[in-house]
Write a protein that holds these residues in place. Structure first.
Motif, PDB file in Angstrom:
ATOM      1  N   UNK A  61       0.859  -1.185   0.000  1.00  0.00           N
ATOM      2  CA  UNK A  61       0.000   0.000   0.000  1.00  0.00           C
ATOM      3  C   UNK A  61       0.891   1.229   0.000  1.00  0.00           C
ATOM      4  N   UNK A  62       0.460   2.273  -0.662  1.00  0.00           N
ATOM      5  CA  UNK A  62       1.279   3.479  -0.758  1.00  0.00           C
ATOM      6  C   UNK A  62       0.429   4.725  -0.630  1.00  0.00           C
ATOM      7  N   UNK A  63       1.073   5.769  -0.153  1.00  0.00           N
ATOM      8  CA  UNK A  63       0.465   7.090  -0.075  1.00  0.00           C
ATOM      9  C   UNK A  63       1.411   8.072  -0.758  1.00  0.00           C
ATOM     10  N   UNK A  64       0.897   8.806  -1.719  1.00  0.00           N
ATOM     11  CA  UNK A  64       1.683   9.850  -2.359  1.00  0.00           C
ATOM     12  C   UNK A  64       1.220  11.169  -1.768  1.00  0.00           C
ATOM     13  N   UNK A  65       2.172  11.898  -1.200  1.00  0.00           N
ATOM     14  CA  UNK A  65       1.858  13.156  -0.521  1.00  0.00           C
ATOM     15  C   UNK A  65       2.435  14.342  -1.270  1.00  0.00           C
ATOM     16  N   UNK A  66       1.646  15.373  -1.385  1.00  0.00           N
ATOM     17  CA  UNK A  66       2.135  16.657  -1.861  1.00  0.00           C
ATOM     18  C   UNK A  66       3.001  17.223  -0.746  1.00  0.00           C
ATOM     19  N   UNK A  67       4.173  17.743  -1.082  1.00  0.00           N
ATOM     20  CA  UNK A  67       5.038  18.366  -0.087  1.00  0.00           C
ATOM     21  C   UNK A  67       4.918  19.877  -0.235  1.00  0.00           C
ATOM     22  N   UNK A  68       4.363  20.510   0.794  1.00  0.00           N
ATOM     23  CA  UNK A  68       4.246  21.965   0.813  1.00  0.00           C
ATOM     24  C   UNK A  68       5.594  22.503   1.285  1.00  0.00           C
ATOM     25  N   UNK A  69       6.219  23.396   0.527  1.00  0.00           N
ATOM     26  CA  UNK A  69       7.539  23.901   0.937  1.00  0.00           C
ATOM     27  C   UNK A  69       7.517  24.463   2.360  1.00  0.00           C
ATOM     28  N   UNK A  70       8.549  24.179   3.142  1.00  0.00           N
ATOM     29  CA  UNK A  70       8.588  24.610   4.547  1.00  0.00           C
ATOM     30  C   UNK A  70       8.432  26.115   4.728  1.00  0.00           C
ATOM     31  N   UNK A  71       8.911  26.888   3.773  1.00  0.00           N
ATOM     32  CA  UNK A  71       8.871  28.352   3.911  1.00  0.00           C
ATOM     33  C   UNK A  71       7.531  28.962   3.521  1.00  0.00           C
ATOM     34  N   UNK A  72       6.553  28.146   3.182  1.00  0.00           N
ATOM     35  CA  UNK A  72       5.238  28.640   2.777  1.00  0.00           C
ATOM     36  C   UNK A  72       4.548  29.349   3.939  1.00  0.00           C
ATOM     37  N   UNK A  73       3.874  30.447   3.622  1.00  0.00           N
ATOM     38  CA  UNK A  73       3.092  31.193   4.614  1.00  0.00           C
ATOM     39  C   UNK A  73       2.089  30.229   5.258  1.00  0.00           C
ATOM     40  N   UNK A  74       1.932  30.276   6.590  1.00  0.00           N
ATOM     41  CA  UNK A  74       1.042  29.335   7.279  1.00  0.00           C
ATOM     42  C   UNK A  74      -0.398  29.328   6.769  1.00  0.00           C
ATOM     43  N   UNK A  75      -0.945  30.473   6.440  1.00  0.00           N
ATOM     44  CA  UNK A  75      -2.322  30.526   5.947  1.00  0.00           C
ATOM     45  C   UNK A  75      -2.425  29.841   4.589  1.00  0.00           C
ATOM     46  N   UNK A  76      -1.478  30.110   3.715  1.00  0.00           N
ATOM     47  CA  UNK A  76      -1.453  29.479   2.394  1.00  0.00           C
ATOM     48  C   UNK A  76      -1.229  27.975   2.544  1.00  0.00           C
ATOM     49  N   UNK A  77      -0.293  27.576   3.400  1.00  0.00           N
ATOM     50  CA  UNK A  77       0.000  26.159   3.607  1.00  0.00           C
ATOM     51  C   UNK A  77      -1.240  25.423   4.107  1.00  0.00           C
ATOM     52  N   UNK A  78      -1.958  26.016   5.047  1.00  0.00           N
ATOM     53  CA  UNK A  78      -3.171  25.386   5.565  1.00  0.00           C
ATOM     54  C   UNK A  78      -4.181  25.172   4.435  1.00  0.00           C
ATOM     55  N   UNK A  79      -4.354  26.170   3.585  1.00  0.00           N
ATOM     56  CA  UNK A  79      -5.280  26.042   2.457  1.00  0.00           C
ATOM     57  C   UNK A  79      -4.874  24.919   1.513  1.00  0.00           C
ATOM     58  N   UNK A  80      -3.584  24.817   1.245  1.00  0.00           N
ATOM     59  CA  UNK A  80      -3.092  23.755   0.360  1.00  0.00           C
ATOM     60  C   UNK A  80      -3.299  22.383   0.999  1.00  0.00           C
ATOM     61  N   UNK A  81      -2.996  22.263   2.296  1.00  0.00           N
ATOM     62  CA  UNK A  81      -3.198  20.994   3.002  1.00  0.00           C
ATOM     63  C   UNK A  81      -4.669  20.553   2.924  1.00  0.00           C
ATOM     64  N   UNK A  82      -5.562  21.480   3.160  1.00  0.00           N
ATOM     65  CA  UNK A  82      -6.985  21.154   3.156  1.00  0.00           C
ATOM     66  C   UNK A  82      -7.464  20.783   1.754  1.00  0.00           C
ATOM     67  N   UNK A  83      -7.003  21.506   0.753  1.00  0.00           N
ATOM     68  CA  UNK A  83      -7.422  21.247  -0.625  1.00  0.00           C
ATOM     69  C   UNK A  83      -6.903  19.895  -1.105  1.00  0.00           C
TER      70      UNK A  83
END
Length: 176
Positions: free
Chosen positions: A108-130
């Protein structure tokens, strides 16, 4: 949360120990990614232990992790996590904004999008949720560039994207 000995009010645990991760619901695979991960740094060996501990709940024992060689600094070939060796395999062909975590049980595998560490927290949260939205079918690049919110695709577009993710190739139309 743990209580503060002075005030006996709950104090949040150290954010360093929280994994910043969102996964799609456990169901048949949809879209390019199965969720998103927002690491705190670009040190893959330092970031993986807490991520893999959490993902082991879904995958049972994690056997290996694949990543794009250019997206991460030099990384060891193996990590010891909770009395198990995990192979780390870098590839030039893997999309730069993803890591794939592969379990030992039935591969079994999971492919994860990696949000760059330096991403603004609000933007990162939106990307994680989407990225974790069941109906999102966007590519990793589109998720990182787009505004938060599920993209509405036709059933044919979803089928085509799923086919391409599973190894299909588009062919040029043949003129009769």
């Amino acid at each position: 949360m743990k209580p503060d000995p002075c005030t006996e009010t709950p104090v949040p645990e150290s954010p360093r120990h929280q994994v910043r991760l969102r996964l799609k619901p456990k169901a048949p695979r949809t879209g390019y990614v199965d969720g998103a991960w927002w690491p705190r740094s670009r040190d893959l060996a330092a970031e993986l232990p807490s991520l893999l501990t959490v993902l082991a709940v879904r995958l049972e024992q994690v056997e290996r992790v694949t990543f794009n060689l250019a997206a991460w600094p030099r990384t060891p070939r193996r990590l010891r996590i909770e009395d198990a060796d995990v192979r780390l395999e870098g590839f030039r062909s893997q999309p730069a904004a993803t890591v794939t975590v592969i379990g030992a049980w039935e591969r079994h595998r999971l492919t994860l999008l990696v949000v760059p560490p330096e991403t603004d927290p609000v933007v990162a949260h939106g990307i994680l949720m989407t990225a974790a939205h069941r109906d999102d079918h966007r590519s990793p690049e589109a998720l990182l560039e787009g505004d938060p919110g599920p993209e509405l695709l036709t059933a044919g577009e979803k089928a085509l994207q799923n086919w391409e993710v599973d190894g299909g190739r588009l062919r040029e139309p043949i003129d009769a």
